[in-house]
Design a protein around this motif. Structure first.
Motif, mmCIF file in Angstrom:
data_model
loop_
_atom_site.group_PDB
_atom_site.id
_atom_site.type_symbol
_atom_site.label_atom_id
_atom_site.label_comp_id
_atom_site.label_asym_id
_atom_site.label_seq_id
_atom_site.Cartn_x
_atom_site.Cartn_y
_atom_site.Cartn_z
ATOM 1 N N ARG A 198 0.819 -1.207 0.000
ATOM 2 C CA ARG A 198 0.000 0.000 0.000
ATOM 3 C C ARG A 198 0.853 1.258 0.000
ATOM 4 O O ARG A 198 0.522 2.252 -0.657
ATOM 5 C CB ARG A 198 -0.931 -0.005 1.222
ATOM 6 C CG ARG A 198 -2.003 -1.074 1.141
ATOM 7 C CD ARG A 198 -2.923 -1.077 2.349
ATOM 8 N NE ARG A 198 -3.963 -2.089 2.206
ATOM 9 C CZ ARG A 198 -4.951 -2.274 3.069
ATOM 10 N NH1 ARG A 198 -5.012 -1.529 4.161
ATOM 11 N NH2 ARG A 198 -5.867 -3.213 2.857
ATOM 12 N N LYS A 248 -3.459 3.015 -3.630
ATOM 13 C CA LYS A 248 -3.921 2.389 -2.394
ATOM 14 C C LYS A 248 -3.377 3.050 -1.132
ATOM 15 O O LYS A 248 -3.675 2.602 -0.028
ATOM 16 C CB LYS A 248 -3.537 0.902 -2.385
ATOM 17 C CG LYS A 248 -4.302 0.067 -3.395
ATOM 18 C CD LYS A 248 -4.003 -1.413 -3.236
ATOM 19 C CE LYS A 248 -4.837 -2.255 -4.192
ATOM 20 N NZ LYS A 248 -4.583 -3.703 -4.033
ATOM 21 N N GLN A 249 -2.604 4.123 -1.307
ATOM 22 C CA GLN A 249 -2.036 4.775 -0.133
ATOM 23 C C GLN A 249 -3.124 5.328 0.784
ATOM 24 O O GLN A 249 -2.926 5.423 1.994
ATOM 25 C CB GLN A 249 -1.075 5.887 -0.563
ATOM 26 C CG GLN A 249 0.254 5.368 -1.089
ATOM 27 C CD GLN A 249 1.189 6.486 -1.499
ATOM 28 O OE1 GLN A 249 0.842 7.662 -1.417
ATOM 29 N NE2 GLN A 249 2.376 6.125 -1.967
ATOM 30 N N LYS A 296 -5.597 3.907 1.805
ATOM 31 C CA LYS A 296 -6.048 2.872 2.723
ATOM 32 C C LYS A 296 -5.248 2.856 4.026
ATOM 33 O O LYS A 296 -5.652 2.232 4.999
ATOM 34 C CB LYS A 296 -5.932 1.491 2.063
ATOM 35 C CG LYS A 296 -6.931 1.251 0.937
ATOM 36 C CD LYS A 296 -6.844 -0.187 0.449
ATOM 37 C CE LYS A 296 -7.914 -0.490 -0.577
ATOM 38 N NZ LYS A 296 -7.900 -1.922 -0.976
#
Length: 305
Positions: free
Chosen positions: A204, A210-211, A213
């Motif tokens: 991630r 997706k960072q 998240k």
């Protein structure tokens, strides 16, 4: 380069690539399509390709069964609540996405509640969850649930010892009350290893899509791995009741975890295929005085592609 570091780097890269091409899975509406020809297979061994074909074949088959389950729930007026709990990055969101993918959102919906606001903190603890419970013919999936109190709230100090103990006194009574009211409650805990969570967090961090998240709370949970383990063990021990048992899904392999969870879920209800009435498309009517007006060009979205 250190062998462990190199292996971990390769693993993170592979996980990112796999997550990108797997997003195509969500667009495959025709189960007759060959996923092997649509999804990139570069760098995959014959064994990995075969495992991937099996995954898609079983996923599509069980999604068809989920549609039958949905029809049965509507037909019988059954009420279902499914809780998904587990550590951060354990795979809860992935399986929820695959369960609801082909279902009617008016029948099967997801409840993912944010942190309680100031007003909600003064309410009866279960109050904000009650409004999301199903009516007849509905399925509700909780992406995290009232068990926040036994996990994150306990570990991060967001509740007092008295509130923590009161939760364990109340939750069996609350869940038995749900059962008596006709709500079927199914509880899943997704279990992953220390090493697997570390690899998923790194994926991630290095994946710009997706960072988002990763929250500060997620990072802190990584540091407090052992405290979460102790909290989880106490939770399972004190809230595993006959009316609402816990089921542990081994989640290190994400695809296998999804298939195993969906298969188990299908086994929890005695559903049967509901015969649908034959649908016939009516003839389109034509009228001599009908004229379709052109759409003003200034409101048309440019066809860039």
């Amino acid at each position: 380069m250190d062998t462990h570091f190199r292996d971990l780097t390769e693993r993170v890269h592979k996980d990112i690539v796999d997550s990108y091409d797997e997003e195509l899975e969500l667009e495959l509406d025709d189960r007759e399509l060959d996923a092997d020809t649509l999804l990139p297979q570069h760098g995959r061994s014959a064994e990995e390709k075969e495992a991937r074909r099996l995954y898609f074949r079983e996923l599509f088959r069980m999604q068809a069964e989920l549609v039958k389950l949905q029809d049965w729930v509507v037909h019988t007026g059954h009420k279902v609540v499914i809780l998904f709990e587990g550590r951060d990055a354990a795979g809860k969101g992935g399986v929820i996405k695959r369960i609801v993918q082909r279902l009617n959102p008016r029948v099967c919906r997801v409840a993912a509640l944010p942190a309680p606001n100031d007003r909600e903190r003064t309410q009866w603890y279960f109050q904000r969850y009650v409004g999301h419970l199903p009516a007849a013919g509905e399925i509700v999936l909780f992406d995290r649930s009232w068990y926040n109190r036994a996990g994150i709230e306990r570990v991060m100090g967001f509740c007092t010892n008295d509130e923590y103990e009161e939760f364990f006194q109340s939750v069996p009574e609350f869940e038995r009350m749900l059962a008596r009211s006709g709500i079927q409650l199914i509880k899943y805990w997704f279990s992953i290893s220390d090493e697997e969570q570390n690899a998923r967090f790194l994926s991630r961090i290095h994946d710009p899509l997706k960072q988002w998240k990763l929250s500060p709370m997620d990072l802190e949970s990584r540091r407090r791995w052992e405290e979460y383990t102790k909290a989880k063990e106490i939770m399972l021990e004190r809230t595993h009741i006959e009316e609402a048992k816990w089921w542990v899904v081994q989640g290190v392999d994400k695809k296998k975890a999804r298939l195993n969870c969906i298969r188990h879920l299908l086994q929890q209800m005695p559903y049967a295929e509901i015969e649908r009435p034959l649908i016939q498309l009516p003839e389109r009517e034509y009228h001599d005085d009908y004229v379709r007006r052109p759409v003003p060009r200034e409101i048309v979205v440019p066809e860039f592609y």
